[in-house]
Design a protein around this motif. Structure first.
Motif, PDB file in Angstrom:
ATOM      1  N   ASP A 186       0.806  -1.220   0.000  1.00  0.00           N
ATOM      2  CA  ASP A 186       0.000   0.000   0.000  1.00  0.00           C
ATOM      3  C   ASP A 186       0.839   1.269   0.000  1.00  0.00           C
ATOM      4  OD1 ASP A 186       1.015  -0.196   2.546  1.00  0.00           O
ATOM      5  OD2 ASP A 186      -0.846   0.404   3.555  1.00  0.00           O
ATOM      6  N   SER A 187       2.124   1.157  -0.318  1.00  0.00           N
ATOM      7  CA  SER A 187       2.977   2.343  -0.359  1.00  0.00           C
ATOM      8  C   SER A 187       2.593   3.229  -1.541  1.00  0.00           C
ATOM      9  CB  SER A 187       4.455   1.941  -0.478  1.00  0.00           C
ATOM     10  OG  SER A 187       5.250   3.065  -0.786  1.00  0.00           O
ATOM     11  N   VAL A 188       2.125   4.429  -1.245  1.00  0.00           N
ATOM     12  CA  VAL A 188       1.721   5.350  -2.299  1.00  0.00           C
ATOM     13  C   VAL A 188       2.927   5.750  -3.146  1.00  0.00           C
ATOM     14  CG1 VAL A 188       0.746   7.628  -2.774  1.00  0.00           C
ATOM     15  CG2 VAL A 188      -0.218   6.216  -0.951  1.00  0.00           C
ATOM     16  N   ASN A 189       4.040   6.081  -2.496  1.00  0.00           N
ATOM     17  CA  ASN A 189       5.219   6.525  -3.234  1.00  0.00           C
ATOM     18  C   ASN A 189       5.768   5.439  -4.147  1.00  0.00           C
ATOM     19  OD1 ASN A 189       5.246   9.116  -2.206  1.00  0.00           O
ATOM     20  ND2 ASN A 189       6.537   8.587  -0.464  1.00  0.00           N
ATOM     21  N   ASN A 191       4.090   2.839  -5.426  1.00  0.00           N
ATOM     22  CA  ASN A 191       3.144   2.597  -6.515  1.00  0.00           C
ATOM     23  C   ASN A 191       3.209   3.691  -7.568  1.00  0.00           C
ATOM     24  OD1 ASN A 191       1.236   0.157  -6.267  1.00  0.00           O
ATOM     25  ND2 ASN A 191       1.334   0.901  -4.154  1.00  0.00           N
ATOM     26  N   LEU A 192       3.322   4.948  -7.142  1.00  0.00           N
ATOM     27  CA  LEU A 192       3.430   6.037  -8.110  1.00  0.00           C
ATOM     28  C   LEU A 192       4.767   5.989  -8.844  1.00  0.00           C
ATOM     29  CD1 LEU A 192       1.772   9.020  -6.229  1.00  0.00           C
ATOM     30  CD2 LEU A 192       0.985   7.935  -8.333  1.00  0.00           C
ATOM     31  N   TRP A 214      -3.354   5.515  -7.594  1.00  0.00           N
ATOM     32  CA  TRP A 214      -2.513   5.896  -6.457  1.00  0.00           C
ATOM     33  C   TRP A 214      -2.333   7.401  -6.346  1.00  0.00           C
ATOM     34  CZ3 TRP A 214      -1.722   2.868  -2.509  1.00  0.00           C
ATOM     35  CH2 TRP A 214      -1.960   1.498  -2.697  1.00  0.00           C
ATOM     36  N   ARG A 215      -2.502   8.125  -7.453  1.00  0.00           N
ATOM     37  CA  ARG A 215      -2.508   9.581  -7.346  1.00  0.00           C
ATOM     38  C   ARG A 215      -3.729  10.043  -6.569  1.00  0.00           C
ATOM     39  NH1 ARG A 215      -3.965  10.565 -11.729  1.00  0.00           N
ATOM     40  NH2 ARG A 215      -5.779  11.889 -11.417  1.00  0.00           N
ATOM     41  N   VAL A 217      -5.297   8.263  -4.302  1.00  0.00           N
ATOM     42  CA  VAL A 217      -5.068   7.908  -2.897  1.00  0.00           C
ATOM     43  C   VAL A 217      -4.223   8.994  -2.226  1.00  0.00           C
ATOM     44  CG1 VAL A 217      -3.898   6.290  -1.356  1.00  0.00           C
ATOM     45  CG2 VAL A 217      -5.313   5.425  -3.231  1.00  0.00           C
ATOM     46  N   ARG A 218      -3.193   9.445  -2.938  1.00  0.00           N
ATOM     47  CA  ARG A 218      -2.312  10.481  -2.386  1.00  0.00           C
ATOM     48  C   ARG A 218      -3.046  11.797  -2.191  1.00  0.00           C
ATOM     49  NH1 ARG A 218       2.054  12.568  -6.438  1.00  0.00           N
ATOM     50  NH2 ARG A 218       0.150  13.552  -7.231  1.00  0.00           N
ATOM     51  N   ASP A 219      -3.803  12.223  -3.216  1.00  0.00           N
ATOM     52  CA  ASP A 219      -4.398  13.557  -3.200  1.00  0.00           C
ATOM     53  C   ASP A 219      -5.825  13.574  -2.671  1.00  0.00           C
ATOM     54  OD1 ASP A 219      -2.030  14.317  -4.347  1.00  0.00           O
ATOM     55  OD2 ASP A 219      -2.818  14.390  -6.376  1.00  0.00           O
ATOM     56  N   GLN A 245      -3.507  19.066 -10.793  1.00  0.00           N
ATOM     57  CA  GLN A 245      -2.060  19.245 -10.722  1.00  0.00           C
ATOM     58  C   GLN A 245      -1.725  20.670 -11.176  1.00  0.00           C
ATOM     59  OE1 GLN A 245       0.030  16.820  -9.429  1.00  0.00           O
ATOM     60  NE2 GLN A 245      -1.813  15.651  -8.975  1.00  0.00           N
TER      61      GLN A 245
END
Length: 504
Positions: A186-189, A191-192, A214-215, A217-219, A245
């Motif tokens: 589940d690491s966002v970084n 996965n991106l 995943w973007r 999920v991050r934002d 963005q």
């Protein structure tokens, strides 16, 4: 929350215990109650101002609240009270990294590692410092050392993977990022990082979905509680598209709004103010909205612009290439035509230039060009050099003796910049919003790219599938801008020779 309740009771029983306030603050931090936790740590400090861990913990809370100068001050107090406090030495480095004070961060981290040579987090942070100081080989060594000391940390593998990507060791980069995901799926970084690695290599089928998911999920969905469009039939439906963005990304992907408008009964755009005037001129089949007038009940679906390539299953073959899709106001174009004619009488070849992008961009250290290197172009005769540069780097112009027309004060939004570009023969720019604007207008544009480019420019090719009028000039080695500018200069001289019969 049960732990918080128990610790509150402990304070009631012993209201003068600094440790009780510290323990309650720590529990509140674990629950994400940052403001309440900060109050508890402040009370602990008030009761016992000589305990360094109280300052360190309050610093962590304030850093999470983006109160960076205050956080650095508190970590500094912790270190004064205990010079060998390696956690505080590491923590102050993270704040200094975030504020671009890399040399200071390096000094604190070297100190921490001298105290404890097996402190993996300090090696990881030192790697980040060295990367930002363009000491990439040393940075990679630090990231690898962090893995050697703590082989089950997903973050360290992600950082090695990103660094290997900078060195164009793409297969090895993917292996490292996959290892990071094996440790923490589940690491966002991570996965991106994997998604952009796929997109860089034009593996769109593998990249879009992961990048989109995943973007988000991050934002998160930073707007209204409206159903996310997942590709449903839009017949008779109203959709709200929003910019998620920066300006360049918005210009790049606004082309998909035209595709959505063919499907929906009403397509609305929520766009930053500097772009609104230009889009009103250009996207006549879309409605430009103001954020203070949005009502969720008015829309059936919502979608960020950067989700649209995924929704339309974009492949190499189906990239929407038609340009121009953005059009400046005729009135603005005519006004700038008269203004520029007064300067050069319309007798010179006009080239617009941008040598630096947004300094807040994560890759700005790679993509912006030192002015003393870029300015080597400006002594070419028969050219009206017109600066399209905005921001602090406009002041670079004061360091050149060559004539460069500075119109930065008049470029109040992208509608004005587009009006200028329509009067130019060529745009030469780093990877910036201007590159996207010129490309979206179908203007002849030369884009200068670092060795490790943004994913959308792919690798090695000299053209762009996104903008047919772009020509890409690339670094062939890291930090070799002089070579790139020499090639650009030669190409300008050849172009002038062909068009004007001049080789100067």
């Amino acid at each position: 929350m049960k732990q918080v309740t128990i610790l509150r009771q402990a304070i009631e029983q012993n209201p003068h215990s600094s440790e009780a306030y510290y323990n309650l603050g720590s529990a509140m931090s674990d629950e994400g109650l940052w403001s309440e936790a900060a109050d508890m740590f402040r009370q602990a400090i008030k009761l016992n101002p000589h305990n360094p861990k109280f300052y360190n913990k309050l610093g962590i809370v304030l850093e999470n609240a983006n109160m960076l100068s205050q956080a650095a001050e508190l970590f500094g107090w912790a270190i004064k009270l205990r010079p060998d406090y390696i956690e505080a030495l590491n923590n102050i480095s993270t704040v200094l990294i975030r504020t671009n004070r890399f040399k200071e961060a390096e000094e604190y981290l070297r100190c921490a590692l001298e105290i404890n040579p097996r402190y993996a987090k300090a090696y990881n942070n030192l790697g980040m410092v060295l990367e930002n100081m363009n000491r990439r080989v040393e940075a990679l060594g630090c990231f690898r050392q962090a893995i050697a000391l703590e082989p089950n940390n997903s973050v360290f593998y992600t950082n090695v993977g990103k660094m290997l990507k900078e060195f164009r060791q793409l297969n090895e980069a993917e292996v490292c990022i996959q290892q990071a995901l094996a440790l923490r799926p589940d690491s966002v970084n991570a996965n991106l990082a994997l998604a952009t690695l796929y997109l860089l290599q034009e593996q769109y089928e593998k990249g879009w979905e992961k990048y989109d998911d995943w973007r988000l999920v991050r934002d998160g969905n930073r707007h209204l509680p409206i159903p996310q469009w997942q590709g449903e039939d839009l017949t008779g439906r109203r959709i709200l598209l929003f910019a998620d963005q920066g300006f360049g990304d918005t210009i790049h992907f606004i082309r998909y709004a035209l595709m959505v408008a063919k499907l929906a009964s009403e397509t609305n755009l929520l766009i930053p103010k500097p772009l609104r005037r230009l889009l009103v001129f250009s996207l006549t089949n879309c409605k430009i909205c103001n954020s203070d007038r949005i009502d969720a009940r008015d829309y059936d679906f919502i979608s960020p612009l950067l989700s649209l390539p995924h929704r339309f299953n974009t492949s190499r073959e189906t990239i929407p290439q038609a340009t121009p899709y953005l059009h400046p106001s005729r009135a603005i174009v005519e006004t700038w035509s008269k203004t520029l004619d007064k300067i050069d009488s319309g007798k010179k070849y006009r080239i617009g230039v941008v040598w630096a992008g947004n300094p807040a961009h994560v890759n700005d250290r790679n993509r912006s060009i030192p002015f003393d290197v870029f300015s080597s172009l400006f002594d070419i005769s028969k050219v009206s050099w017109i600066s399209l540069q905005k921001g602090k780097r406009v002041t670079d112009l004061a360091t050149t003796s060559n004539k460069v027309i500075d119109i930065s004060g008049a470029l109040v939004d992208f509608a004005e910049t587009a009006g200028v570009i329509a009067n130019l023969d060529l745009v030469i720019t780093v990877d910036s919003a201007v590159a996207h604007l010129a490309g979206s207008m179908g203007q002849k544009t030369w884009l200068l790219l670092p060795y490790n480019p943004d994913w959308r420019w792919q690798l090695d090719r000299e053209d762009s599938p996104w903008y047919p009028t772009l020509r890409l000039f690339r670094q062939h080695e890291i930090d070799t801008w002089a070579e790139v500018l020499a090639k650009v200069r030669k190409s300008v001289e050849e172009l002038l020779g062909e068009l004007l019969g001049d080789h100067s």
